[in-house]
Design an enzyme around this catalytic site. Structure first.
Site, PDB file in Angstrom:
ATOM      1  N   GLY A  27       0.777  -1.239   0.000  1.00  0.00           N
ATOM      2  CA  GLY A  27       0.000   0.000   0.000  1.00  0.00           C
ATOM      3  C   GLY A  27       0.805   1.284   0.000  1.00  0.00           C
ATOM      4  O   GLY A  27       0.301   2.330   0.417  1.00  0.00           O
ATOM      5  N   ASN A  29       1.715   2.999  -2.613  1.00  0.00           N
ATOM      6  CA  ASN A  29       1.097   3.943  -3.571  1.00  0.00           C
ATOM      7  C   ASN A  29      -0.193   4.528  -3.015  1.00  0.00           C
ATOM      8  O   ASN A  29      -0.500   5.692  -3.253  1.00  0.00           O
ATOM      9  CB  ASN A  29       0.867   3.261  -4.920  1.00  0.00           C
ATOM     10  CG  ASN A  29       2.139   3.202  -5.741  1.00  0.00           C
ATOM     11  OD1 ASN A  29       2.605   4.226  -6.234  1.00  0.00           O
ATOM     12  ND2 ASN A  29       2.732   2.018  -5.849  1.00  0.00           N
ATOM     13  N   ARG A 106      -5.266  -8.593  -8.968  1.00  0.00           N
ATOM     14  CA  ARG A 106      -6.358  -9.305  -9.635  1.00  0.00           C
ATOM     15  C   ARG A 106      -6.580  -8.678 -10.995  1.00  0.00           C
ATOM     16  O   ARG A 106      -6.496  -7.452 -11.141  1.00  0.00           O
ATOM     17  CB  ARG A 106      -7.673  -9.169  -8.843  1.00  0.00           C
ATOM     18  CG  ARG A 106      -7.619  -9.651  -7.417  1.00  0.00           C
ATOM     19  CD  ARG A 106      -7.561 -11.146  -7.313  1.00  0.00           C
ATOM     20  NE  ARG A 106      -8.659 -11.796  -8.022  1.00  0.00           N
ATOM     21  CZ  ARG A 106      -8.637 -13.082  -8.376  1.00  0.00           C
ATOM     22  NH1 ARG A 106      -7.602 -13.829  -8.122  1.00  0.00           N
ATOM     23  NH2 ARG A 106      -9.669 -13.598  -9.013  1.00  0.00           N
ATOM     24  N   ASN A 122      -4.238   2.105 -13.353  1.00  0.00           N
ATOM     25  CA  ASN A 122      -3.312   1.153 -12.739  1.00  0.00           C
ATOM     26  C   ASN A 122      -1.909   1.730 -12.792  1.00  0.00           C
ATOM     27  O   ASN A 122      -1.587   2.499 -13.706  1.00  0.00           O
ATOM     28  CB  ASN A 122      -3.346  -0.179 -13.497  1.00  0.00           C
ATOM     29  CG  ASN A 122      -2.410  -1.203 -12.872  1.00  0.00           C
ATOM     30  OD1 ASN A 122      -2.378  -1.372 -11.644  1.00  0.00           O
ATOM     31  ND2 ASN A 122      -1.617  -1.882 -13.696  1.00  0.00           N
ATOM     32  N   HIS A 124       2.174   0.644 -12.874  1.00  0.00           N
ATOM     33  CA  HIS A 124       2.994  -0.511 -13.217  1.00  0.00           C
ATOM     34  C   HIS A 124       4.470  -0.098 -13.200  1.00  0.00           C
ATOM     35  O   HIS A 124       4.825   0.955 -13.735  1.00  0.00           O
ATOM     36  CB  HIS A 124       2.601  -1.028 -14.611  1.00  0.00           C
ATOM     37  CG  HIS A 124       3.347  -2.262 -14.996  1.00  0.00           C
ATOM     38  ND1 HIS A 124       2.998  -3.512 -14.521  1.00  0.00           N
ATOM     39  CD2 HIS A 124       4.441  -2.437 -15.771  1.00  0.00           C
ATOM     40  CE1 HIS A 124       3.842  -4.408 -15.010  1.00  0.00           C
ATOM     41  NE2 HIS A 124       4.724  -3.782 -15.772  1.00  0.00           N
ATOM     42  N   ASP A 160      -2.067  -4.724 -18.509  1.00  0.00           N
ATOM     43  CA  ASP A 160      -1.080  -3.631 -18.556  1.00  0.00           C
ATOM     44  C   ASP A 160      -1.009  -2.979 -19.935  1.00  0.00           C
ATOM     45  O   ASP A 160       0.039  -2.440 -20.317  1.00  0.00           O
ATOM     46  CB  ASP A 160       0.319  -4.132 -18.131  1.00  0.00           C
ATOM     47  CG  ASP A 160       0.326  -4.640 -16.696  1.00  0.00           C
ATOM     48  OD1 ASP A 160      -0.420  -4.100 -15.865  1.00  0.00           O
ATOM     49  OD2 ASP A 160       1.077  -5.594 -16.409  1.00  0.00           O
ATOM     50  N   GLU A 189       7.054   6.166  -8.788  1.00  0.00           N
ATOM     51  CA  GLU A 189       5.638   5.767  -8.702  1.00  0.00           C
ATOM     52  C   GLU A 189       4.867   6.690  -7.769  1.00  0.00           C
ATOM     53  O   GLU A 189       3.752   7.121  -8.076  1.00  0.00           O
ATOM     54  CB  GLU A 189       5.521   4.325  -8.185  1.00  0.00           C
ATOM     55  CG  GLU A 189       6.023   3.272  -9.157  1.00  0.00           C
ATOM     56  CD  GLU A 189       5.721   1.866  -8.649  1.00  0.00           C
ATOM     57  OE1 GLU A 189       4.621   1.633  -8.117  1.00  0.00           O
ATOM     58  OE2 GLU A 189       6.604   0.989  -8.770  1.00  0.00           O
TER      59      GLU A 189
HETATM   60  C1  GRF Z   1       4.029  -1.278  -7.203  1.00  0.00           C
HETATM   61  O1  GRF Z   1       5.332  -1.505  -7.635  1.00  0.00           O
HETATM   62  C2  GRF Z   1       3.095  -1.109  -8.370  1.00  0.00           C
HETATM   63  O2  GRF Z   1       3.706  -0.508  -9.472  1.00  0.00           O
HETATM   64  C3  GRF Z   1       2.744  -2.543  -8.702  1.00  0.00           C
HETATM   65  O3  GRF Z   1       2.641  -3.183  -7.464  1.00  0.00           O
HETATM   66  C4  GRF Z   1       3.440  -2.488  -6.503  1.00  0.00           C
HETATM   67  C5  GRF Z   1       2.522  -2.099  -5.392  1.00  0.00           C
HETATM   68  O4  GRF Z   1       3.221  -1.526  -4.325  1.00  0.00           O
HETATM   69  N1  GRF Z   1       1.527  -2.612  -9.486  1.00  0.00           N
HETATM   70  P1  GRF Z   1       2.425  -0.857  -3.149  1.00  0.00           P
HETATM   71  O5  GRF Z   1       1.462  -1.895  -2.605  1.00  0.00           O
HETATM   72  O6  GRF Z   1       1.696   0.345  -3.683  1.00  0.00           O
HETATM   73  O7  GRF Z   1       3.484  -0.476  -2.143  1.00  0.00           O
END
Ligand code: GRF
Length: 217
Positions: A27, A29, A106, A122, A124, A160, A189
């Site tokens: 979590g 992000n 998912r 999303n 990535h 993606d 990110e």
């Molecule tokens: C991140 O690297 C994101 O790009 C990928 O999964 C990871 C999630 O990290 N889709 P977090 O749970 O947000 O720390």
């Protein structure tokens, strides 16, 4: 045929700026979105954080920020369709206008995609279309890429593969490990995701084929 618009033009309550965040794990992000909203650099509201895993650490981050949380275990549903319908219903009931996948492990099926057309993002950890799928940082290292990065894109039925909203490049170093590279990508990110949400809510934009094009004004 270009698809016009701001996000607001396709939702019932354009001023709401209500986000639903879907997670499965750490979590960080989600935390970046929480922090951007708290410091006033992102004008939005997180209306619900949904995890498909009860043990996702991101749930604690959400609770610490006094956000509503919900665990919807995919295993409790007979099919992806039923799971997606439940997600859609929870998001709709909170008048969410933008769904942010943040480490949600998912695939999203047509049932949810149809409920939120061009309104699911999303993030990535690569410069898509390079290295889609799992272990994108390892894929970049193993391939010998000199530059990789992070992408926020609209979610479509292709893994993606949806239109790219924002990207950031991260150089790969000769002495990199997956951990070191992932950590540097993660910094990007955390900057990119709030920026992408800002673009979705603030800016005019249109889709021209698969190109996400920002419109001045
Ligand atoms: C991140 O690297 C994101 O790009 C990928 O999964 C990871 C999630 O990290 N889709 P977090 O749970 O947000 O720390």
């Amino acid at each position: 045929m270009p698809v016009e618009g701001t996000l607001g033009s396709r939702i019932a309550d354009p001023g709401s700026r209500r986000i639903g965040v879907l997670i499965s794990g750490r979590g960080s992000n989600l935390q970046a979105l929480i922090d951007a909203i708290a410091e006033g650099s992102l004008n939005a509201q997180i209306s619900i954080v949904i995890s498909n895993r009860a043990d996702a650490a991101g749930l604690d981050r959400a609770r610490a920020a006094s956000l509503d949380t919900l665990v919807l275990e995919h295993r409790s549903f007979a099919s992806r369709d039923e799971y997606d319908a439940a997600l859609a219903s929870e998001l709709r009931s909170r008048r969410v206008s933008l769904v942010c996948l943040a480490g949600f492990m998912r695939l999203i099926g047509p049932r949810l995609l149809d409920e939120f057309p061009q309104a699911i993002l999303n993030i990535h950890p690569s410069l898509l279309p390079a290295f889609p799928g799992v272990d994108a940082q390892r894929q970049a290292l193993d391939h010998g890429a000199k530059i990789t990065g992070a992408t926020v894109h609209l979610v479509t039925g292709e893994l993606d593969g949806g239109p790219i909203v924002v990207q950031a490049a991260v150089p790969v170093r000769d002495d990199d490990t997956v951990e070191l590279l992932s950590a540097r990508i993660l910094i990007e990110e955390h900057r990119l995701y709030p920026e992408a949400v800002r673009v979705m809510f603030n800016g005019g934009w249109r889709l021209d084929g698969r190109r996400f094009v920002r419109v001045a004004g």
